[in-house]
Scaffold this motif. Structure first.
Motif, PDB file in Angstrom:
ATOM      1  N   GLN A  48       1.630  10.147   3.960  1.00  0.00           N
ATOM      2  CA  GLN A  48       2.320  11.050   3.043  1.00  0.00           C
ATOM      3  C   GLN A  48       1.527  11.118   1.737  1.00  0.00           C
ATOM      4  O   GLN A  48       0.808  10.179   1.394  1.00  0.00           O
ATOM      5  N   GLU A  52       3.994  15.402  -2.879  1.00  0.00           N
ATOM      6  CA  GLU A  52       4.931  16.238  -2.123  1.00  0.00           C
ATOM      7  C   GLU A  52       6.383  15.878  -2.433  1.00  0.00           C
ATOM      8  O   GLU A  52       7.293  16.625  -2.080  1.00  0.00           O
ATOM      9  N   HIS A  53       6.604  14.724  -3.090  1.00  0.00           N
ATOM     10  CA  HIS A  53       7.959  14.219  -3.296  1.00  0.00           C
ATOM     11  C   HIS A  53       8.336  13.965  -4.753  1.00  0.00           C
ATOM     12  O   HIS A  53       9.516  14.012  -5.093  1.00  0.00           O
ATOM     13  N   ASP A  65      11.248   7.893   5.193  1.00  0.00           N
ATOM     14  CA  ASP A  65      11.219   9.025   6.122  1.00  0.00           C
ATOM     15  C   ASP A  65      12.038   8.663   7.354  1.00  0.00           C
ATOM     16  O   ASP A  65      11.599   7.884   8.205  1.00  0.00           O
ATOM     17  N   HIS A  72       7.202   4.634   2.938  1.00  0.00           N
ATOM     18  CA  HIS A  72       5.929   4.783   2.236  1.00  0.00           C
ATOM     19  C   HIS A  72       6.097   4.256   0.821  1.00  0.00           C
ATOM     20  O   HIS A  72       7.062   4.606   0.144  1.00  0.00           O
TER      21      HIS A  72
END
Length: 190
Positions: A48, A52-53, A65, A72
């Motif tokens: 990851q 993106e988060h 996840d 992660h």
């Protein structure tokens, strides 16, 4: 004439046969469901990117996840990235998604079942720290009530839908994550 012992021959042959599998395991491919639609208990996690988060890493960042059953972790400076296999909630109804943070950490946590857990299983009772405790050796409490990232003594649960909402890790993994994660670390469940 030099003699090649049988055990050396067997070891060399075995190494040659398993080398392709070892090389494939070292890769980080996308997780693919099996042909029958059942996801196997594997450790082929997709990397990851924290961007993106989260807008920034802050003190540290964690993404749980629930689809790939992986946690992660990124350190606050981004130099340390780790992936851990996890257990995830049994059903989508028990799965909370969104943003939270680590508000408390405890070595040797005790466990009290929630009222909804007792409704599903009236035999559940308070458990002090120890080998029967479902929270394992370490727990990180989140800002959401009754949601934790914790260890487990039952290693069969890792990689499976087996929790009542929490994210579970092997005890050795939660001990490592516990040491790395500061209070205030941001967490996202996806």
């Amino acid at each position: 004439m030099t003699r090649f012992p049988r055990r050396h021959f067997l070891a060399a042959t075995g190494a040659a046969l398993f080398t392709p599998a070892i090389l494939r395991a070292a890769e980080t491919p996308e997780i693919r469901p099996e042909a029958d639609g059942v996801r196997r208990n594997t450790s082929s996690f997709r990397r990851q990117d924290w961007r993106e988060h989260f807008d920034s890493l802050g003190k540290a960042a964690i993404v749980a996840d629930t689809t790939s059953r992986a946690l992660h972790f990124w350190s606050g400076d981004g130099a340390d990235y780790r992936i851990y296999p996890t257990s995830v909630p049994m059903t989508d109804e028990l799965t909370k998604r969104g943003y939270t943070e680590v508000v408390r950490k405890k070595v040797g946590p005790d466990w009290t079942p929630t009222p909804s857990m007792i409704e599903r299983n009236p035999e559940l009772k308070y458990m002090p720290p120890g080998p029967d405790n479902p929270l394992g050796t370490h727990a990180m409490y989140l800002s959401w009530p009754a949601y934790l990232i914790h260890g487990t003594h039952d290693t069969r649960k890792i990689g499976r839908r087996s929790s009542d909402g929490c994210i579970g890790l092997y005890n050795f993994a939660i001990e490592e994550l516990f040491a790395l994660t500061p209070i205030g670390a941001q967490v996202r469940f996806i």
